[in-house]
Design a protein around this motif. Structure first.
Motif, PDB file in Angstrom:
ATOM      1  N   VAL A  20       0.844  -1.199   0.000  1.00 59.79           N
ATOM      2  CA  VAL A  20       0.000   0.000   0.000  1.00 59.79           C
ATOM      3  C   VAL A  20       0.875   1.243   0.000  1.00 59.79           C
ATOM      4  O   VAL A  20       1.791   1.384   0.803  1.00 59.79           O
ATOM      5  N   LEU A  21       0.579   2.114  -0.947  1.00 61.15           N
ATOM      6  CA  LEU A  21       1.328   3.361  -1.088  1.00 61.15           C
ATOM      7  C   LEU A  21       0.360   4.519  -1.219  1.00 61.15           C
ATOM      8  O   LEU A  21      -0.312   4.667  -2.244  1.00 61.15           O
ATOM      9  N   GLY A  22       0.258   5.338  -0.182  1.00 62.03           N
ATOM     10  CA  GLY A  22      -0.484   6.588  -0.312  1.00 62.03           C
ATOM     11  C   GLY A  22       0.362   7.567  -1.091  1.00 62.03           C
ATOM     12  O   GLY A  22       1.567   7.337  -1.310  1.00 62.03           O
ATOM     13  N   PRO A  23      -0.221   8.689  -1.525  1.00 57.95           N
ATOM     14  CA  PRO A  23       0.550   9.695  -2.226  1.00 57.95           C
ATOM     15  C   PRO A  23       1.813  10.061  -1.460  1.00 57.95           C
ATOM     16  O   PRO A  23       1.783  10.221  -0.236  1.00 57.95           O
ATOM     17  N   ALA A  24       2.932  10.153  -2.173  1.00 59.27           N
ATOM     18  CA  ALA A  24       4.264  10.526  -1.664  1.00 59.27           C
ATOM     19  C   ALA A  24       5.003   9.377  -0.992  1.00 59.27           C
ATOM     20  O   ALA A  24       6.179   9.505  -0.676  1.00 59.27           O
ATOM     21  N   MET A  25       4.336   8.263  -0.745  1.00 59.91           N
ATOM     22  CA  MET A  25       4.983   7.175  -0.024  1.00 59.91           C
ATOM     23  C   MET A  25       5.819   6.327  -0.984  1.00 59.91           C
ATOM     24  O   MET A  25       5.552   6.262  -2.165  1.00 59.91           O
TER      25      MET A  25
END
Ligand code: C2O
Ligand code: CU
Length: 489
Positions: free
Chosen positions: A268-273
């Motif tokens: 899981v990657l939220g924005p900027a991660m």
């Protein structure tokens, strides 16, 4: 989700398109200029309009905003501890800056307009110069009107290599983004649309890897890949499922973590991660593995195919070590840490969540968020609040002051109905609990994804003095108030 109704280009056309060659997935590596004084390497980044091929023929090229003519901008590769000098030239028709997301740089080099530097006017330039204390996967992007500048393509990966990099067969970077394109492959100009500001942000209809709608990537059975994932999207959260492959997460937001299988089988990657994966290619020669993005229920789609070569590289995965050496981060002293509270609220359906969570979680006298209250808030220019305040601009009274050199725990509550990837500048922090339960990896991050109604505690040593931005990295939320300043002094 906002995916529906805004899909000018059909998913089938785009996400399943077959023309993008695998070679097109490479990010141009930045060729460094000759060594400057003091051993500093010289790099120039020019922000300017350009034309890029995001989507395959028969669609045309897309007018975008580019660093050095491309999307993403060049991959900047540095060595841990190196001092770098990067000249930004502004060829845009508006002011800009560059923020080095996740790098622990001195305050004056952080790229926040008015707070850490004057914004660079059209035709102007600014010289960034700093050392990179941490190895890992980072990225760069403007901090001026980010919701449009990043959304039009201004971003690029920045990799800091360990003194002894992990042994792998290939080290690959995938910068993920999504775009809201029109039927002629132009960027829809509705940046800052009120619906995006108050809901999940600007979610697009076309997903790219390294600036191309991906089709397939060739891999070799038996090979070991270090896959560096960067989410450069304004708002889309990715949840990547590698099917029968079993990648191990070895770093999060550039910071090493005990190697582990992704929680819930999904990266899981939220924005900027960011996530660094070690991926051993197992499976039959000639077979195909689909990488599927499953984050939004009912909106799953195939991101890309990994196509296994006919020839095996080796029979068994190599037994090379995969744990990365720790970066020089100060360990917070939890026993003597100072505690601080942060409450996020606002957005659509905020009133409902507030009621569920006990009604009084407003913090700092935030206005009521029920139906009509929402409209009233939008008139005041803010939709999202941190501790009762909606930010306008970057120069703000600090929402928290952290004693310099001391340990701090920040307890954050998401009293909204939406996800928020919360980012702190100038520091990395440990994520120590979620909903009161200790996290399994106590990971270091610079951006932590908070689910609706979730509470998260982070801990850090405030060792980098200055006024630092703390904001949601859904760029529409940031623009609509979800930002504050944390002072370290
Ligand atoms: Cu990646 Cu304040 O930003
Ligand atoms: Cu947010």
């Amino acid at each position: 989700m906002t995916l529906t109704g805004r899909r000018a280009l059909s998913r089938r056309t785009f996400l399943g398109a077959g023309a993008a060659g695998a070679g097109a997935l490479a990010v141009p590596l930045l060729v460094r200029a000759a060594q400057g004084e003091g051993g500093a390497s010289g790099i120039t980044l020019r922000a300017a309009p350009g034309r890029v091929r995001l989507v395959p023929e028969p669609y045309g090229e897309t007018d975008a905003w580019c660093y050095n003519g491309g999307v993403p901008g060049p991959e900047i590769r540095l060595r841990q501890g190196e001092r770098v000098r990067i000249v930004l030239e502004n060829g845009l028709g508006e002011e800009t800056t560059v923020h080095w997301h996740g790098l622990r740089v001195p305050h004056g080099m952080d790229g926040v307009p008015h707070l850490t530097q004057p914004p660079v006017p059209p035709g102007g330039r600014f010289v960034y110069e700093f050392e990179v204390p941490d190895a890992g996967t980072f990225w760069y992007h403007p901090h001026q009107r980010s919701f449009e500048q990043v959304g039009r393509g201004l971003y690029g990966p920045l990799i800091v290599e360990e003194h002894e990099p992990l042994r792998v067969d290939r080290d690959i970077t995938w910068v993920l983004d999504d775009w809201r394109l029109t039927s002629s492959a132009g960027i829809n100009g509705d940046f800052g649309h009120p619906h995006d500001l108050s809901h999940a942000g600007r979610i697009g209809n076309t997903v790219t890897i390294n600036g191309r709608v991906p089709d397939s990537v060739p891999v070799r059975p038996g090979e070991r890949i270090r896959l560096r994932l960067v989410n450069a999207a304004n708002a889309r959260i990715f949840g990547l499922d590698f099917g029968p492959l079993a990648p191990l997460v070895v770093a999060m937001d550039g910071q090493p973590v005990t190697p582990h299988a992704p929680d819930g089988g999904m990266v899981v990657l939220g924005p900027a991660m960011r996530s660094d994966l070690v991926l051993d290619v197992t499976g039959e020669p000639g077979s195909t593995v689909q990488v599927v993005d499953r984050f939004y229920r009912g909106q799953e789609y195939r991101l890309v195919d990994l196509v296994l070569d006919e020839a095996r590289l080796r029979e068994m995965p190599p037994d090379w070590p995969i744990a990365l050496p720790a970066n020089p981060l100060a360990e917070p002293d939890l026993v003597n840490a100072r505690r601080h509270e942060v409450i996020l609220n606002g957005g659509m359906m905020g009133g409902m969540v507030m009621a569920e969570m006990g009604g009084s979680m407003g913090g700092g006298g935030s206005p009521g968020m029920s139906g009509g209250g929402m409209m009233a808030l939008m008139h005041e220019g803010g939709i999202w609040f941190i501790n009762g305040r909606a930010a306008q601009g970057h120069v703000l009274e600090p929402m928290l002051s952290l004693g310099h050199g001391r340990s701090h725990v920040i307890a954050m509550t998401n009293a909204t109905a939406w996800h928020h990837p919360m980012h702190l500048h100038g520091h990395s922090f440990r994520v120590i609990t979620r909903n009161g339960v200790p996290t399994s990896h106590r990971e270091w991050r610079d951006t932590v994804l908070m689910a609706p109604r979730e509470t998260v505690e982070i801990a850090l040593v405030a060792d980098n003095p200055g006024d630092w931005m703390f904001h949601c990295h859904i760029l529409e939320h940031q623009e609509a108030g979800m930002m504050g300043v944390i002072r370290v002094a």
